[in-house]
Scaffold this active site. Structure first.
Site, mmCIF file in Angstrom:
data_model
loop_
_atom_site.group_PDB
_atom_site.id
_atom_site.type_symbol
_atom_site.label_atom_id
_atom_site.label_comp_id
_atom_site.label_asym_id
_atom_site.label_seq_id
_atom_site.Cartn_x
_atom_site.Cartn_y
_atom_site.Cartn_z
ATOM 1 N N TYR A 54 0.814 -1.207 0.000
ATOM 2 C CA TYR A 54 0.000 0.000 0.000
ATOM 3 C C TYR A 54 0.852 1.263 0.000
ATOM 4 C CZ TYR A 54 -3.051 3.764 1.453
ATOM 5 O OH TYR A 54 -3.723 4.965 1.505
ATOM 6 N N HIS A 84 -3.723 16.409 -2.498
ATOM 7 C CA HIS A 84 -4.158 16.535 -1.113
ATOM 8 C C HIS A 84 -3.993 17.959 -0.575
ATOM 9 C CE1 HIS A 84 -4.377 12.239 -1.325
ATOM 10 N NE2 HIS A 84 -4.697 12.114 -0.051
ATOM 11 N N ASN A 196 0.704 11.268 5.959
ATOM 12 C CA ASN A 196 0.097 10.440 6.999
ATOM 13 C C ASN A 196 0.711 10.849 8.322
ATOM 14 O OD1 ASN A 196 -0.724 7.016 6.002
ATOM 15 N ND2 ASN A 196 -1.837 8.903 5.770
ATOM 16 N N TYR A 281 -18.137 28.961 47.215
ATOM 17 C CA TYR A 281 -17.315 27.896 46.637
ATOM 18 C C TYR A 281 -16.163 28.427 45.796
ATOM 19 C CZ TYR A 281 -20.775 24.285 47.867
ATOM 20 O OH TYR A 281 -21.603 23.418 48.526
ATOM 21 N N ARG A 284 -13.656 29.048 48.484
ATOM 22 C CA ARG A 284 -13.361 27.912 49.356
ATOM 23 C C ARG A 284 -12.876 26.677 48.600
ATOM 24 N NH1 ARG A 284 -18.027 24.991 52.130
ATOM 25 N NH2 ARG A 284 -19.100 26.890 51.508
ATOM 26 N N PHE A 330 -2.156 6.554 12.160
ATOM 27 C CA PHE A 330 -2.506 7.914 11.750
ATOM 28 C C PHE A 330 -3.799 8.396 12.387
ATOM 29 C CE2 PHE A 330 -3.868 4.824 8.480
ATOM 30 C CZ PHE A 330 -5.226 4.852 8.742
ATOM 31 N N GLU A 416 -12.560 5.437 4.968
ATOM 32 C CA GLU A 416 -12.186 6.052 6.246
ATOM 33 C C GLU A 416 -13.480 6.401 6.975
ATOM 34 O OE1 GLU A 416 -9.830 9.169 4.598
ATOM 35 O OE2 GLU A 416 -8.424 7.728 3.714
#
Length: 512
Positions: A54, A84, A196, A281, A284, A330, A416
């Site tokens: 791959y 990309h 990646n 609070y 405190r 990834f 994905e």
């Protein structure tokens, strides 16, 4: 420029914070070069072999079944990067991009990515010469890596896209040329190794962590000062209370506040005869809330330190076993969880700080301080709307603190089909930290003003030093004036860590 040598697998958060804050150049420890070369040799063999591997001799994602001829290796990797480069939005700040590049170097340095040393040396050279890719902030879903942001980083490395050099935005090739560097022609798997990974998300999460921890330390200071301003009790800070519960952050928060308030004449003045039995609070329970946030930030820090040193691309070269294996490192789920944890801590530190501000400006609750901390209320409004602004910022952070990691959506033709959305979780942290710094800045001004109204009674030496540092930037508020610049100056004191430094008091450390 100072150069820091990084050891993959053993780089610390302190190292990473210096890279980000100080703009250090980095190089990998030469001891890791053998592993890098061994993995690259294995990838070279696979690229020329017949078995489908791959991303080495196949297409990507849903196109993994398409076999690629060895003669097209360089074209495959180049096309991967260019296709990309789909990031949108404003460019990330240069320090963020540089940290992202350093994290990518660390990942490649683990010797499981199969890249050539020439690629590593180019990244090191860009950091040394100040060539910073222009990387849009939007586009990552936090799985299959931060594909779009990392592609923009890689594009500059191959002479495409844009990069900054000597303060100018230039075409990638031109920026490299001016710095005396040469674009690289990507070999087998090298484009995939670059895009990646979780380095964009991890960089932003780390930056959020660093800012949150610094703000948390400032919150210990402002909360101590607020306690003195309203003449609150220090009895809830007694160490036995906190040791009986046992949480480390709570114990440290209480100890720090005790040190900051030690020697306060204001505190000693109302130990006897105070008709109040308990403080609200927000006074405190400060150690319980801020201490819990400290513990959460440390948990996130451990995750991010591991991730910063991780090999997160795909496939990975397992040199000792002699195999190249597809996996899922990834996927940024660990970083997404860490970012969500940091967001919760930021929101809660700000929420309790905002309630302290509301307490100080309220004459019913502030133990006789003037309304809204103005010496002439009615004619003047004092810090009335400054408190309202902090309410707005607190509310915004509450919205931003909603979890991102649960918001998965399928991408890439359902290949994905579960993503982390960690990039969203990490990027929002910078805005949340800025909001928190502004909340604490307003508390700083209100608490300082409140302590000054207690004169001639004096606060502790550490807190008096803080007030002196504040007054170098912002005058005591008398008659109303244009307040926005004062608030920004106070926020800057928080962001710069100046008020923590002014105390000369030991503060909790991210890694104690």
């Amino acid at each position: 420029m100072t150069t820091l040598t990084l050891t993959p697998g053993a780089t610390t958060l302190a190292d990473l914070e210096m890279i980000w804050r100080d703009g250090l150049a980095v190089r990998l420890d030469p001891a890791c070069h053998y592993g890098i070369r061994a993995a690259q040799a294995q990838i070279a063999d696979a690229a020329n072999g017949t078995d489908a591997v791959y991303g080495v001799n196949t297409g990507f994602g849903k196109l993994a079944s398409v076999k690629i001829d060895p003669s097209d290796t360089a074209t495959l990797q180049r096309n991967l990067i260019l296709s990309h480069c789909c990031g949108l939005g404003e460019a990330i700040p240069e320090p963020h991009a540089r940290l992202m590049m350093a994290l990518k170097l660390l990942s490649l340095g683990r010797g499981a990515s199969g890249v050539r040393m020439e690629l590593v040396e180019l990244l090191e050279g860009m950091l040394a010469q100040g060539v910073t890719p222009v990387i849009p902030v939007q586009g990552s879903v936090g799985a299959s890596g931060d594909l779009a942001p990392l592609a923009h980083m890689a594009a500059a490395m191959i002479g495409h896209g844009e990069a900054t050099f000597e303060g100018k935005v230039l075409p990638g090739a031109e920026a490299l040329r001016r710095a005396g560097l040469t674009p690289i022609v990507l070999g087998a798997k090298e484009g995939l190794a670059l895009i990646n990974g979780t380095q964009f998300t991890t960089a932003y999460a780390l930056i959020g962590l660093f800012g949150a921890w610094r703000a948390m330390c400032s919150a210990l200071v402002t909360s101590a000062m607020s306690t003195d301003a309203i003449m609150g009790s220090t009895a809830p800070l007694q160490p036995e209370i906190h040791s009986l519960r046992g949480h480390a952050g709570q114990i440290e928060a209480a100890a720090t506040m005790r040190a900051l308030l030690d020697g306060s004449v204001i505190r000693e003045s109302h130990r006897e005869g105070d008709t109040r039995v308990q403080d609200p609070y927000c006074i405190r329970c400060q150690p319980q809330v801020t201490g819990a946030a400290m513990d959460v930030l440390r948990m996130a820090a451990r995750t991010l330190e591991i991730e910063a040193n991780a090999a997160t691309d795909n496939p990975l070269v397992l040199s000792e076993a002699g195999v190249i294996v597809s996996g899922g490192n990834f996927h940024a789920e660990p970083v997404g969880f860490a970012a969500d944890m940091i967001a919760l801590a930021i929101a809660e530190i700000g929420a309790i700080a905002q309630r302290r501000i509301a307490l100080i400006v309220d004459p019913v609750l502030s133990h006789d301080l003037p309304p809204f901390l103005t010496p002439n209320p009615g004619l003047n409004s004092g810090y009335m709307i400054a408190e309202v602004t902090t309410a707005a910022l607190m509310s915004e952070n509450k919205h931003l603190a909603n979890p991102c990691v649960t918001d998965s959506t399928p991408t890439s033709a359902n290949q994905e089909d579960h993503v982390s959305m960690a990039a969203h979780g990490a990027v929002r942290l910078s805005r949340m930290v800025a909001n928190l710094e502004r909340i604490l800045g307003v508390e700083l001004l209100c608490a300082a003003q409140g302590v000054e109204f207690r004169a001639p009674l004096e606060t502790s030496a550490p807190l008096a030093s803080v007030i002196a540092a504040v007054r170098e930037q912002v005058e005591t508020l008398g008659d109303d004036r244009y307040l926005a610049p004062d608030l920004e100056k106070a926020a800057a004191l928080i962001a710069s860590n100046a008020i923590v430094a002014a105390t000369n008091t030991h503060m909790p450390e991210l890694h104690p």
